[in-house]
Design a protein around this motif. Sequence first.
Motif, mmCIF file in Angstrom:
data_model
loop_
_atom_site.group_PDB
_atom_site.id
_atom_site.type_symbol
_atom_site.label_atom_id
_atom_site.label_comp_id
_atom_site.label_asym_id
_atom_site.label_seq_id
_atom_site.Cartn_x
_atom_site.Cartn_y
_atom_site.Cartn_z
ATOM 1 N N ALA A 1 4.853 0.800 3.996
ATOM 2 C CA ALA A 1 3.610 0.349 4.629
ATOM 3 C C ALA A 1 3.194 1.292 5.740
ATOM 4 O O ALA A 1 1.997 1.547 5.937
ATOM 5 C CB ALA A 1 3.783 -1.074 5.171
ATOM 6 N N MET A 2 4.166 1.812 6.477
ATOM 7 C CA MET A 2 3.827 2.733 7.560
ATOM 8 C C MET A 2 3.331 4.079 7.008
ATOM 9 O O MET A 2 2.531 4.755 7.640
ATOM 10 C CB MET A 2 5.038 2.965 8.469
ATOM 11 N N VAL A 3 3.776 4.439 5.799
ATOM 12 C CA VAL A 3 3.307 5.688 5.188
ATOM 13 C C VAL A 3 1.894 5.521 4.639
ATOM 14 O O VAL A 3 1.033 6.394 4.807
ATOM 15 C CB VAL A 3 4.272 6.133 4.057
ATOM 16 N N TRP A 4 1.624 4.353 4.005
ATOM 17 C CA TRP A 4 0.369 4.186 3.278
ATOM 18 C C TRP A 4 -0.664 3.334 3.989
ATOM 19 O O TRP A 4 -1.742 3.084 3.432
ATOM 20 C CB TRP A 4 0.656 3.581 1.896
ATOM 21 N N HIS A 5 -0.382 2.899 5.216
ATOM 22 C CA HIS A 5 -1.392 2.109 5.916
ATOM 23 C C HIS A 5 -2.664 2.948 6.078
ATOM 24 O O HIS A 5 -2.596 4.131 6.447
ATOM 25 C CB HIS A 5 -0.872 1.668 7.291
ATOM 26 N N PRO A 6 -3.833 2.370 5.772
ATOM 27 C CA PRO A 6 -5.091 3.144 5.866
ATOM 28 C C PRO A 6 -5.316 3.812 7.212
ATOM 29 O O PRO A 6 -5.926 4.890 7.266
ATOM 30 C CB PRO A 6 -6.164 2.075 5.597
ATOM 31 N N ASP A 7 -4.824 3.208 8.290
ATOM 32 C CA ASP A 7 -5.001 3.833 9.604
ATOM 33 C C ASP A 7 -4.245 5.156 9.714
ATOM 34 O O ASP A 7 -4.581 6.003 10.538
ATOM 35 C CB ASP A 7 -4.522 2.886 10.710
ATOM 36 N N ASN B 1 -4.022 7.203 7.190
ATOM 37 C CA ASN B 1 -4.580 8.116 6.189
ATOM 38 C C ASN B 1 -6.103 8.130 6.223
ATOM 39 O O ASN B 1 -6.765 7.787 5.234
ATOM 40 C CB ASN B 1 -4.100 7.695 4.789
ATOM 41 N N PRO B 2 -6.679 8.489 7.369
ATOM 42 C CA PRO B 2 -8.147 8.453 7.477
ATOM 43 C C PRO B 2 -8.851 9.404 6.507
ATOM 44 O O PRO B 2 -10.015 9.183 6.164
ATOM 45 C CB PRO B 2 -8.405 8.861 8.933
ATOM 46 N N ASN B 3 -8.144 10.440 6.032
ATOM 47 C CA ASN B 3 -8.765 11.396 5.116
ATOM 48 C C ASN B 3 -8.502 11.073 3.647
ATOM 49 O O ASN B 3 -8.917 11.826 2.755
ATOM 50 C CB ASN B 3 -8.262 12.818 5.423
ATOM 51 N N ASN B 4 -7.794 9.986 3.412
ATOM 52 C CA ASN B 4 -7.460 9.610 2.043
ATOM 53 C C ASN B 4 -7.523 8.091 1.903
ATOM 54 O O ASN B 4 -6.591 7.451 1.425
ATOM 55 C CB ASN B 4 -6.055 10.135 1.707
ATOM 56 N N ILE C 1 -9.322 5.845 0.116
ATOM 57 C CA ILE C 1 -9.384 5.120 -1.160
ATOM 58 C C ILE C 1 -7.987 4.941 -1.756
ATOM 59 O O ILE C 1 -7.577 3.839 -2.125
ATOM 60 C CB ILE C 1 -10.313 5.851 -2.153
ATOM 61 N N GLU C 2 -7.226 6.057 -1.837
ATOM 62 C CA GLU C 2 -5.878 5.960 -2.402
ATOM 63 C C GLU C 2 -4.951 5.144 -1.502
ATOM 64 O O GLU C 2 -4.169 4.320 -1.988
ATOM 65 C CB GLU C 2 -5.291 7.355 -2.609
ATOM 66 N N SER C 3 -5.050 5.361 -0.189
ATOM 67 C CA SER C 3 -4.141 4.658 0.723
ATOM 68 C C SER C 3 -4.402 3.159 0.717
ATOM 69 O O SER C 3 -3.464 2.356 0.769
ATOM 70 C CB SER C 3 -4.258 5.218 2.142
ATOM 71 N N GLU C 4 -5.665 2.772 0.639
ATOM 72 C CA GLU C 4 -5.983 1.335 0.599
ATOM 73 C C GLU C 4 -5.423 0.688 -0.663
ATOM 74 O O GLU C 4 -4.870 -0.421 -0.628
ATOM 75 C CB GLU C 4 -7.494 1.129 0.679
ATOM 76 N N ALA C 5 -5.546 1.389 -1.801
ATOM 77 C CA ALA C 5 -5.015 0.856 -3.063
ATOM 78 C C ALA C 5 -3.500 0.747 -3.014
ATOM 79 O O ALA C 5 -2.909 -0.263 -3.413
ATOM 80 C CB ALA C 5 -5.469 1.746 -4.222
ATOM 81 N N LYS C 6 -2.840 1.816 -2.520
ATOM 82 C CA LYS C 6 -1.373 1.812 -2.420
ATOM 83 C C LYS C 6 -0.885 0.740 -1.453
ATOM 84 O O LYS C 6 0.077 0.019 -1.718
ATOM 85 C CB LYS C 6 -0.888 3.184 -1.945
ATOM 86 N N PHE C 7 -1.551 0.660 -0.303
ATOM 87 C CA PHE C 7 -1.161 -0.307 0.713
ATOM 88 C C PHE C 7 -1.289 -1.734 0.170
ATOM 89 O O PHE C 7 -0.430 -2.593 0.417
ATOM 90 C CB PHE C 7 -2.027 -0.116 1.950
ATOM 91 N N LYS C 8 -2.356 -1.978 -0.589
ATOM 92 C CA LYS C 8 -2.549 -3.309 -1.180
ATOM 93 C C LYS C 8 -1.433 -3.609 -2.176
ATOM 94 O O LYS C 8 -0.882 -4.713 -2.198
ATOM 95 C CB LYS C 8 -3.907 -3.374 -1.866
ATOM 96 N N GLN C 9 -1.085 -2.637 -3.022
ATOM 97 C CA GLN C 9 -0.004 -2.816 -3.991
ATOM 98 C C GLN C 9 1.319 -3.125 -3.309
ATOM 99 O O GLN C 9 2.057 -4.035 -3.699
ATOM 100 C CB GLN C 9 0.165 -1.531 -4.822
ATOM 101 N N ILE C 10 1.646 -2.315 -2.297
ATOM 102 C CA ILE C 10 2.912 -2.480 -1.574
ATOM 103 C C ILE C 10 2.995 -3.851 -0.923
ATOM 104 O O ILE C 10 4.023 -4.535 -0.995
ATOM 105 C CB ILE C 10 3.059 -1.360 -0.519
#
Length: 308
Positions: free
Chosen positions: A28-34, A36-39, A41-50
Amino acid sequence: MGADYYNILKVNRNATEDSLRKAYHRLAMVWHPDKNPNNLIESEAKFKQISEAYDVLMDPKKRKIYDQHGEEAVKSGHIPPSTAHGSSSRNRYPEGGSFPFAERSAEHIFEEFFRENQGEFSGLLKKGPPMERSLPCSLENLYKGAKKKMKISKTITDSFGKVETIEEILTIEIKVGWRKGTKITFPEKGNKGPGIIPSDLTFIVDEKPHPVFKRDGNDLLIDQEITLLESLTGKKLELKTLDGKILIIPVTDIVVPGFEMVVPDQGMPISKQPHKKGNLRINFIVKYPTKLTEEQKADLQRVLGGVS
């Protein structure tokens, strides 16, 4: 084929709660949208999955259904009839039965996780900047104490930019003797941004002007006008205090311009010693006549001529 929650969290099917917790924290700390401001779309999808995987596997009932019937059964809340009949009597679910497993947002799961693990992870979340609000108080409020209800409005913004405005009524108990500048803090009652701890909300006491009294620390000051005759012959003052009582104060000394009378223990309560009070300080303003007749002048000369 549905998502493999174990694979998403990179744990085996026998993973303990502690293993799941650590895995979720790391991912969650790796993929939290905050993060990954430059990525986004992918981070939001990954974070939701996780977060979804963690939510299901940390709940014993959801995990059991997922292990036996898969992702669709968990999400829909329905057990397929064919698999329901195949269950043992101990694990049997009603055919076509539904289960109250409401979906939760990834951000909600993330915040809940950190609330439950604040002792271990308190340094990982930043706190929002403090909010300050004025708390206007009359001298009567600060003299007697009072309760004030303050309506606040705050914003909650999640990682996906959704903003929600929430209104709340807070009750503030004003203590006797509080001064201007006293701060009353409600922890985490302020605005909340994505991925951060809600800010603290602080009310700062402000004194409203009073038509009669002024405050000087713990003392109360009042201007009292008297006539020239009263300044020479004396007077009994009647003063109404901030709690509505009437003080009778005899003035026996000759009052000269700038004279101040101090009445002990009739000022503001002392906040740390509320049974004690400051002083009441009376500043006298002598009102002189604008003109005198010749007869009045003669009388004054006769009476005061020999007074030094």
